[in-house]
Write a protein that holds these residues in place. Structure first.
Motif, PDB file in Angstrom:
ATOM      1  N   LEU A  29      59.123  22.866  49.868  1.00 25.55           N
ATOM      2  CA  LEU A  29      57.727  22.466  50.018  1.00 25.55           C
ATOM      3  C   LEU A  29      57.232  22.706  51.436  1.00 25.55           C
ATOM      4  O   LEU A  29      56.185  23.333  51.660  1.00 25.55           O
ATOM      5  N   THR A  32      57.176  26.597  52.305  1.00 20.62           N
ATOM      6  CA  THR A  32      56.121  27.399  51.674  1.00 20.62           C
ATOM      7  C   THR A  32      54.748  27.118  52.264  1.00 20.62           C
ATOM      8  O   THR A  32      53.857  27.962  52.181  1.00 20.62           O
ATOM      9  N   VAL A  33      54.568  25.940  52.861  1.00 19.69           N
ATOM     10  CA  VAL A  33      53.260  25.602  53.418  1.00 19.69           C
ATOM     11  C   VAL A  33      53.184  25.890  54.914  1.00 19.69           C
ATOM     12  O   VAL A  33      52.165  26.376  55.412  1.00 19.69           O
ATOM     13  N   PHE A 216      52.054  21.890  42.543  1.00 23.52           N
ATOM     14  CA  PHE A 216      51.941  23.146  43.279  1.00 23.52           C
ATOM     15  C   PHE A 216      51.677  24.353  42.383  1.00 23.52           C
ATOM     16  O   PHE A 216      51.204  25.382  42.858  1.00 23.52           O
ATOM     17  N   GLU A 217      51.974  24.236  41.113  1.00 27.22           N
ATOM     18  CA  GLU A 217      51.773  25.372  40.221  1.00 27.22           C
ATOM     19  C   GLU A 217      50.522  25.259  39.364  1.00 27.22           C
ATOM     20  O   GLU A 217      50.010  26.271  38.889  1.00 27.22           O
ATOM     21  N   LYS A 223      47.775  24.745  45.168  1.00 25.71           N
ATOM     22  CA  LYS A 223      47.646  26.168  45.501  1.00 25.71           C
ATOM     23  C   LYS A 223      46.985  26.356  46.859  1.00 25.71           C
ATOM     24  O   LYS A 223      47.307  27.299  47.590  1.00 25.71           O
ATOM     25  N   ARG A 226      49.702  25.912  49.432  1.00 25.14           N
ATOM     26  CA  ARG A 226      50.567  27.088  49.493  1.00 25.14           C
ATOM     27  C   ARG A 226      49.859  28.269  50.156  1.00 25.14           C
ATOM     28  O   ARG A 226      50.501  29.122  50.772  1.00 25.14           O
ATOM     29  N   THR A 249      52.297  17.838  53.941  1.00 25.03           N
ATOM     30  CA  THR A 249      53.612  18.246  53.454  1.00 25.03           C
ATOM     31  C   THR A 249      54.723  17.488  54.176  1.00 25.03           C
ATOM     32  O   THR A 249      55.726  17.114  53.553  1.00 25.03           O
ATOM     33  N   ALA A 292      61.336  29.941  47.187  1.00 23.96           N
ATOM     34  CA  ALA A 292      60.050  30.262  46.559  1.00 23.96           C
ATOM     35  C   ALA A 292      59.859  29.568  45.220  1.00 23.96           C
ATOM     36  O   ALA A 292      58.745  29.215  44.872  1.00 23.96           O
ATOM     37  N   TYR A 294      60.427  26.476  42.652  1.00 24.56           N
ATOM     38  CA  TYR A 294      60.816  25.070  42.539  1.00 24.56           C
ATOM     39  C   TYR A 294      61.834  24.843  41.416  1.00 24.56           C
ATOM     40  O   TYR A 294      62.826  24.139  41.630  1.00 24.56           O
TER      41      TYR A 294
END
Length: 345
Positions: A29, A32-33, A216-217, A223, A226, A249, A292, A294
């Motif tokens: 997490l 990716t951020v 997140f998806e 999004k 991300r 985050t 990348a 989860y």
């Protein structure tokens, strides 16, 4: 090895793997951020566990003074920034809220009968003390260098880890600690009995894993967070605050870490420096997921827990070597299978 031993080892492996999965998702997490490999993620686990143990022993935890000190530094940095930008009135309200929260925690910790509080209240107090450390660390350490290269961010992350281990030694001492279990009940499945703490770990981990994946998806806010990792400038042009994303985050990562510590503290004895090994095993799971995915990170961390458990039976001396060797074939495979892209300057 008979069936009963295999079931017991599987229970331990799934329990440990669930915690590793939470830490793997936290590392994934944050990366990716913010592009930061959160090496000190394990320290949030030990801070949560040792703080909970301190509260159950009835001692006012010194962690509250760390929270107050970091809040004062945060407010001082904000005041310096406000003096340059001129946005003083709006900032004054934020500073009042931050200082008020830290002072309130000091008062509660110094006045409440900590040992006689219900366990749920002790857990909430622990989270209230540990979770704010995440965004404070981001604000004071990482936010000023948010645009630096990944290598610089990694070096700074290692420095934060070393600092937090030293601070943990000062706050909690060198002795290990274990907390009381949430309940004494259990669930019998054939020859194996799952204790209540194991069930708590599995249920909470599953809920958090599913929630993170869906957030997140499937949500716009997830999004948007991300997007800051893909292109920070483009995210700002679209109205996404990279600073707010980083703080959010880190807060989520510290929450997952502290909650994991509370969950596993009744199962195993934790010391001030136990977090690094726990976090490193979560990192192996995150690498299996390619930093990348989860679901793949969660599955990889669960596999790490199972391999560790069965390695303790077959080759206990080499169990750590076996676990950490798992990372090598996945790194080689991803290095050969994926195109190499130069990092944007």
């Amino acid at each position: 090895m008979n069936f009963q031993i295999a079931m017991l080892l599987g229970q331990d492996g799934i329990t440990n793997g669930a915690i590793y999965a939470l830490l793997a998702l936290s590392i994934l997490l944050v990366f990716t951020v913010t592009r930061i490999l959160l090496i000190p993620q394990g320290e949030f686990v030990t801070y949560g566990a040792l703080t909970m143990a301190t509260l159950q022993a009835g001692h006012p935890t010194a962690l509250v003074w760390l929270l107050l000190g970091l809040t004062l530094l945060d407010c001082a940095v904000d005041l310096i920034g406000a003096a340059r930008s001129g946005h003083r009135l709006r900032l004054l309200k934020r500073i009042t809220l931050k200082l008020g929260y830290a002072v309130l925690m000091v008062v509660l910790i110094r006045t409440l009968p900590l040992a006689s509080l219900p366990m749920a209240i002790q857990a909430l107090l622990t989270l209230a003390l540990v979770v704010p450390l995440g965004p404070l660390i981001y604000r004071l350490v990482f936010q000023p260098i948010a645009s630096a290269s990944s290598l610089v961010l990694l070096v700074v992350s290692i420095a934060v880890h070393v600092s937090m281990v030293g601070i943990a030694l000062l706050l909690f001492g060198p002795e290990g600690a274990r907390t009381e279990p949430f309940s004494e009940a259990g669930l019998e499945l054939g020859p194996v009995t799952f204790n209540s703490q194991t069930l708590w770990v599995l249920v909470v981990s599953l809920v958090l894993i599913i929630s993170l994946y869906l957030f997140f998806e499937r949500t716009l806010y997830g999004k948007a967070l991300r997007a800051t990792a893909v292109n920070r400038m483009g995210a700002r042009l679209m109205g996404i605050s990279a600073t707010l994303a980083g703080k959010a985050t880190f807060m989520l990562a510290s929450f997952i870490g502290a909650l994991s510590g509370i969950l596993i503290a009744p199962i195993t004895t934790l010391y001030f420096d136990s977090g690094f090994i726990i976090s490193l095993k979560g990192f192996v799971g995150a690498i299996i997921g390619g930093l990348a995915s989860y679901p793949l990170a969660a599955a990889g961390a669960l596999a790490v827990g199972l391999i560790e458990a069965f390695s303790m039976f077959w080759a206990s001396t080499y169990k750590e070597i076996i676990v950490f060797t798992l990372i090598i074939p996945f790194l080689l495979w991803r290095s050969l299978a994926q195109r190499h892209v130069e990092e944007e300057q």
